[in-house]
Design a protein around this motif. Sequence first.
Motif, PDB file in Angstrom:
ATOM      1  N   PHE A 135       0.832  -1.202   0.000  1.00 36.60           N
ATOM      2  CA  PHE A 135       0.000   0.000   0.000  1.00 36.60           C
ATOM      3  C   PHE A 135       0.869   1.254   0.000  1.00 36.60           C
ATOM      4  O   PHE A 135       0.606   2.221  -0.701  1.00 36.60           O
ATOM      5  N   ALA A 136       1.915   1.235   0.809  1.00 36.07           N
ATOM      6  CA  ALA A 136       2.832   2.372   0.904  1.00 36.07           C
ATOM      7  C   ALA A 136       4.258   1.882   0.770  1.00 36.07           C
ATOM      8  O   ALA A 136       4.563   0.718   1.051  1.00 36.07           O
ATOM      9  N   LEU A 159       5.577  -5.058  -9.508  1.00 38.25           N
ATOM     10  CA  LEU A 159       5.301  -4.293  -8.299  1.00 38.25           C
ATOM     11  C   LEU A 159       3.876  -3.774  -8.367  1.00 38.25           C
ATOM     12  O   LEU A 159       3.532  -2.988  -9.259  1.00 38.25           O
ATOM     13  N   LEU A 160       3.028  -4.191  -7.431  1.00 32.34           N
ATOM     14  CA  LEU A 160       1.640  -3.758  -7.354  1.00 32.34           C
ATOM     15  C   LEU A 160       1.558  -2.732  -6.238  1.00 32.34           C
ATOM     16  O   LEU A 160       1.722  -3.068  -5.057  1.00 32.34           O
ATOM     17  N   LEU A 161       1.324  -1.473  -6.587  1.00 35.27           N
ATOM     18  CA  LEU A 161       1.455  -0.380  -5.633  1.00 35.27           C
ATOM     19  C   LEU A 161       0.224   0.519  -5.645  1.00 35.27           C
ATOM     20  O   LEU A 161      -0.422   0.692  -6.679  1.00 35.27           O
ATOM     21  N   LEU A 190      -5.488  -0.441  -3.281  1.00 32.45           N
ATOM     22  CA  LEU A 190      -4.628  -1.617  -3.251  1.00 32.45           C
ATOM     23  C   LEU A 190      -3.978  -1.660  -1.873  1.00 32.45           C
ATOM     24  O   LEU A 190      -3.059  -0.894  -1.598  1.00 32.45           O
ATOM     25  N   HIS A 191      -4.483  -2.509  -1.021  1.00 32.35           N
ATOM     26  CA  HIS A 191      -4.044  -2.529   0.376  1.00 32.35           C
ATOM     27  C   HIS A 191      -3.273  -3.791   0.735  1.00 32.35           C
ATOM     28  O   HIS A 191      -2.802  -3.951   1.860  1.00 32.35           O
ATOM     29  N   ALA A 192      -3.097  -4.714  -0.207  1.00 33.70           N
ATOM     30  CA  ALA A 192      -2.399  -5.972   0.062  1.00 33.70           C
ATOM     31  C   ALA A 192      -0.918  -5.727   0.306  1.00 33.70           C
ATOM     32  O   ALA A 192      -0.320  -4.803  -0.249  1.00 33.70           O
ATOM     33  N   LEU A 209       6.133  -1.539   2.743  1.00 41.05           N
ATOM     34  CA  LEU A 209       7.562  -1.456   2.443  1.00 41.05           C
ATOM     35  C   LEU A 209       8.095  -0.070   2.802  1.00 41.05           C
ATOM     36  O   LEU A 209       8.514   0.709   1.955  1.00 41.05           O
ATOM     37  N   THR A 210       8.071   0.219   4.091  1.00 35.56           N
ATOM     38  CA  THR A 210       8.628   1.458   4.619  1.00 35.56           C
ATOM     39  C   THR A 210       9.614   1.100   5.722  1.00 35.56           C
ATOM     40  O   THR A 210       9.536   0.021   6.324  1.00 35.56           O
TER      41      THR A 210
END
Length: 251
Positions: A135-136, A159-161, A190-192, A209-210
């Motif tokens: 998601f982020a 990459l699904l963002l 897209l929250h997965a 991915l932060t």
Amino acid sequence: MPGARSSTHPYRLPVLLAALGERLPADRMAVLEHVLERASGPDDVLVSRFIAAQTAAGLTHQLTEITRAWRTEAPDMTGAGLALALATARSHPRTRPAQVVISGPVGASVPARLTSGVAVEVIGSATTSLLIASFAAHGARDVVAEIGRAVDRGVAVDLLLEESTQAAAAFAALPRRVQIWHRVGGTGVLHAKVIAADRHTALLGSANLTDRALSDNIELGVVLRDPRLVEPLIEHFHWLLTPENNVLRRM
């Protein structure tokens, strides 16, 4: 080892070794086996130094328990004998169960691994394809660098963002052949959060991915290493990526 105990007092050492084998990847097991091969027994300083040097959550406690069981149940067994037992088990791989992954504070006795390290490990295990959804995304330099190495060795990366969080900016330095996908309209987002390597391994969890999510936030996830579970997951995302279904669009 001496003869088997009664069912009410089973040996703990084989169980503890099996649990360690389920947890550690092959390269880490090989390092441990090398240390054990040079150790005279459970009280050898080589063993204690190796245990003290571990930083993975709960691993020091797990190795300490193995040493205690070794000392109590098989004190005459050399480290080489224990290393041989581990190597034998490693030579006959079996389906590994789901493994707990966490971010944030962790007690010393919790047998879980940290999200930051597992994410890099899963990406590094890919040989043909990587499917990553978040998601982020921000920072996460180790993850981005590992994706870059995967691309260099010929791995196809999707990459699904989530577009509204501008997550794609975190991956701007990656080669253009990395495919980035955004949600097509609609009211949802897209929250997965998933990192899937080939069709054999997938990390699922709450962490984006932060930098904070991978290390500091209180996050929870699991690693699946059973292709029977991972393959349906991949098929679902491939369906989402199919243009005719109008769910995701390539940027």
